[in-house]
Design a protein around this motif. Structure first.
Motif, PDB file in Angstrom:
ATOM      1  N   ASN A 193       0.817  -1.196   0.000  1.00  0.00           N
ATOM      2  CA  ASN A 193       0.000   0.000   0.000  1.00  0.00           C
ATOM      3  C   ASN A 193       0.865   1.267   0.000  1.00  0.00           C
ATOM      4  N   PHE A 194       1.848   1.309   0.893  1.00  0.00           N
ATOM      5  CA  PHE A 194       2.755   2.464   0.928  1.00  0.00           C
ATOM      6  C   PHE A 194       3.552   2.564  -0.376  1.00  0.00           C
TER       7      PHE A 194
ATOM      8  N   PHE B 262      -0.883   6.292   7.830  1.00  0.00           N
ATOM      9  CA  PHE B 262      -0.150   7.211   6.945  1.00  0.00           C
ATOM     10  C   PHE B 262       0.156   8.526   7.667  1.00  0.00           C
TER      11      PHE B 262
ATOM     12  N   TYR C 213      -4.471  -1.314  -2.987  1.00  0.00           N
ATOM     13  CA  TYR C 213      -5.028  -0.071  -2.460  1.00  0.00           C
ATOM     14  C   TYR C 213      -6.121  -0.276  -1.417  1.00  0.00           C
TER      15      TYR C 213
ATOM     16  N   ASP D 268      -4.078   4.380 -11.096  1.00  0.00           N
ATOM     17  CA  ASP D 268      -2.862   4.440 -11.911  1.00  0.00           C
ATOM     18  C   ASP D 268      -3.108   5.098 -13.261  1.00  0.00           C
TER      19      ASP D 268
ATOM     20  N   LEU E  63      -1.758  11.464  -1.718  1.00  0.00           N
ATOM     21  CA  LEU E  63      -0.678  10.701  -2.348  1.00  0.00           C
ATOM     22  C   LEU E  63      -1.171  10.085  -3.650  1.00  0.00           C
TER      23      LEU E  63
ATOM     24  N   LYS F 288       3.840   8.209  -5.909  1.00  0.00           N
ATOM     25  CA  LYS F 288       2.929   9.104  -6.631  1.00  0.00           C
ATOM     26  C   LYS F 288       2.955  10.486  -5.979  1.00  0.00           C
ATOM     27  N   GLY F 289       2.843  10.496  -4.663  1.00  0.00           N
ATOM     28  CA  GLY F 289       2.769  11.766  -3.931  1.00  0.00           C
ATOM     29  C   GLY F 289       4.043  12.577  -4.035  1.00  0.00           C
TER      30      GLY F 289
ATOM     31  N   ALA G 163      -1.486  12.270  -6.456  1.00  0.00           N
ATOM     32  CA  ALA G 163      -0.194  12.914  -6.728  1.00  0.00           C
ATOM     33  C   ALA G 163      -0.170  14.387  -6.350  1.00  0.00           C
TER      34      ALA G 163
ATOM     35  N   LEU H  45       1.638   4.090  -3.130  1.00  0.00           N
ATOM     36  CA  LEU H  45       1.103   5.444  -2.914  1.00  0.00           C
ATOM     37  C   LEU H  45       2.170   6.535  -2.774  1.00  0.00           C
ATOM     38  N   ILE H  46       3.214   6.262  -1.995  1.00  0.00           N
ATOM     39  CA  ILE H  46       4.107   7.390  -1.650  1.00  0.00           C
ATOM     40  C   ILE H  46       4.863   7.955  -2.850  1.00  0.00           C
TER      41      ILE H  46
ATOM     42  N   SER I 129       2.814   1.618 -10.218  1.00  0.00           N
ATOM     43  CA  SER I 129       1.422   1.164 -10.294  1.00  0.00           C
ATOM     44  C   SER I 129       1.160  -0.024  -9.385  1.00  0.00           C
TER      45      SER I 129
END
Lengths: 429, 429
Positions: free
Chosen positions: A312-313, B313, A383, B77, B273, A319-320, B276, A316-317, A329
């Motif tokens: 999950n992390f 998070f 996700y 994605d 996140l 992208k951020g 983005a 996600l991270i 992806s």
């Protein structure tokens, strides 16, 4: 034993990606023997009904210190020096073999219950961790963590201890070994060369922490005029198959070195955030075709052994922080947690649900709100899933989790003994 | 009904922090009537045995679009423009009241099963969401999302629709309302002033998206010569009680404006996140005593409704990006998910387990590997729990989750109808 997973949604590799489709999967002894159609003369000892279930290859945890579960939640929200010098190191000295055995079994329990079938471990006590893992029935790659300076006695003793451990468990079919020089700040150059030569001689890989903290990076530049990666390259370590844990501070040219030598990464997104080391440049690594696997790190710096959290992390991270909604992806992340892990850990025929591969599998109950409506189930794994929805886990064709409960591990004993350890090292709670 | 939680580990506020201790907690009708000792003449209708259980005040989800569960995992994605213009907006137009009702109930189910008792919602269709929430028995603060330009008819119609919805549900004891002007890029200045005046007249708060994306920030600077926060200040919006969702791009002086006007933040770490947009400066906000609550945002940009994920998070990312291992502690995070949420949402007597407060509570089964050994259970909630370990949930003294199953919601119906919606808008899966 032979198993039939009947009319089940399964995650199946296809042209470098995955498709999730309803099918039948057959296991004969330790091997996936059929997908869609059974092998000849197949007779199931047990049929698993697939309605509302998802079948996947087992997850591979690419960097761990499993025994450290006894430190879980005992050293949170403190600065690094307090964490290491007050909360971890002095208490680690209080652990005996019994503590380490049950601590490791606790991690095996949490890993199995959340779909992890294989892990790479670095530990501190000869023979105990392999014994705990063998008793659990998991697949694992074991490194006894070693430190040393040149040919000084303590380092050479640790090296021979590591070799002795390998020798003691050489006949276990589910265990393999790597040499585990701890890090460049706990092993000097000469010692790293000695270990590296020994690894080459025995044809075994190297497992090392690398460039975890900004301090490690800065000190290497000051001391050697090289980044930690350049320094390891200069010592010839990368001539061995190598997996480097963390790799948070890698520069662009470090990543090129990784690509050049096919160095594997065992990334630890949660641990790196928790200990304030930062975020590894995973997107750049993947763009340069570096093999990135992910792991939890020890529960002392993570507080969990659940690979769904790492996935999950990981998804996600990046992208951020890269302001890029397509970075890393769900499909990339699932690869990091499965097939890339198998490659990094050098475990053959693992990491993908395909005929001929080892029957390392998990079944997840997807009749839960977080999976409705059912759209993209691979995305759902990264996700939406929590990792607690696992019902069945097979390692090497043996059922280790059945209806959510372990078949090889004694839950109550594990809770009892790890509580005793915690009381000894942390005081009564 | 009267309930007794017997010999249970409970998270109890003490001098601005929390202690976790074994005690007895008593509920009389909708109120926590006793801690440690029962109120006079107390007679329990039901006793909950506390062994291996943890009792907490319910979690408060401070920004949501609950109906969007039907978009879960359908648009992952992809770049933002594809997400919004291809995957979300055209499909949103296909939703009828039935779709929105069941989508909202699915979110209520996931929220309740993971310990959330109250949420702040922004929705698109008059009356449907409050009806779905009332049928679930949850506590909620509802904003009909509104957009407009000056006094143009469509915006004024939306404003009167919002007021009509408030009027229709004014007698529901678990629902309150806020005005929900969507954002500065969908409402012009004149319209924001009109809504703001109306809110002032009715004594209701404002709920608005603010400074979510870098694009919003840049465009505000270009168009108004002001940051989005400075722009809202200039319009007088902050003279109302206000909760701003996201707040990712806030500058230091924006945070000072928030502190000056006591503006509340509804932060959405996972959504920010995923899309983005980045990481909100939560550490700086907390340092300046801004009231920060956290929420999931809609499941279209999060893929879950589980506040334990947001807590996880929230407690981790600020350590990593600030290189500060004590940034945003477990205790800070638990506050963000409970008492700060109650303050931000203006729900009285909620957010803390104390006598006289509303009986909004959850019981978690901590006889799971991720909670052993038991050291710091507040840290365990933020760093180790998955949110799927919840057994019992009370809202306003009523049991809504009993032994893990909902008492007010029809799980199978919800799965059936949301699958139908998904098929309509995404095609057959």
């Amino acid at each position: 034993m032979n198993y039939h997973f009947k009319n089940i949604l399964a995650i199946i590799p296809k042209h470098g990606k995955y498709e999730v489709r309803k099918t039948n999967v057959y296991v004969t002894d330790d091997i996936i023997s059929g997908i869609d159609t059974p092998p000849e003369n197949f007779k199931a000892d047990r049929v698993f009904e697939g309605e509302n279930k998802l079948l996947s290859t087992g997850l591979i945890n690419a960097h761990n210190h499993a025994y450290m579960s006894v430190f879980r939640n005992s050293a949170d929200d403190v600065i690094f020096e307090e964490w290491l010098f007050k909360k971890i190191l002095p208490k680690e000295d209080m652990l005996d073999d019994e503590d380490i055995y049950w601590g490791t079994q606790l991690s095996c329990l949490e890993m199995l219950k959340s779909g992890t079938t294989t892990f790479l471990d670095m530990h501190i006590t000869k023979n105990v961790v392999p014994r705990a893992v063998t008793d659990a029935g998991m697949r694992a790659v074991i490194s006894k963590g070693i430190v040393g300076e040149g040919r000084a006695e303590y380092g050479m003793k640790r090296l021979s201890d590591a070799k002795e451990e390998m020798e003691n468990f050489r006949d276990d079919p589910l265990l393999t070994f790597m040499f585990g020089p701890h890090a460049i700040y706990t092993c000097d150059g000469e010692y790293l060369k000695i270990v590296s030569e020994e690894a080459k001689k025995m044809g075994l890989p190297i497992h090392i922490h690398l460039d975890e903290s900004p301090v490690e990076h800065k000190e290497a530049l000051e001391k050697y005029g090289k980044t930690p990666t350049e320094y390891l390259e200069s010592l010839g370590v990368f001539e061995n198959k190598t997996i480097c844990a963390h790799c948070v501070q890698l520069t662009d040219s470090d990543i090129d070195i990784f690509a050049k030598y096919n160095v594997n990464v065992g990334a630890n997104p949660v641990s790196n955030l928790k200990l304030a080391n930062g975020i590894a440049p995973i997107k750049k690594m993947l763009d340069k075709n570096v093999n990135v696997a992910i792991g939890t790190d020890g529960p002392g710096s993570n507080n969990g052994q659940n690979m769904f959290r790492e996935m999950n992390f990981n998804a996600l991270i990046h992208k951020g922080v890269n302001h890029d909604p397509v970075a890393v992806s769900a499909s990339d992340t699932y690869k990091c947690a499965t097939v890339n892990g198998a490659k990094a850990l050098d475990v053959a025929n693992c990491g993908e649900l395909k005929i001929g591969n080892k029957a390392d599998l998990f079944v997840m109950d997807i009749h839960q709100p977080q999976f409705y409506p059912r759209t993209d189930l691979l995305a759902a794994l990264c996700y939406s899933a929590r990792g607690t929805e696992i019902e069945t886990v097979l390692v090497d064709g043996k059922i280790l989790i059945d209806k959510g409960e372990p078949t090889t591990l004694d839950t109550e004993k594990i809770y009892y003994y790890t509580a005793k350890t915690a009381e000894k090292i942390h005081g009564k709670n």
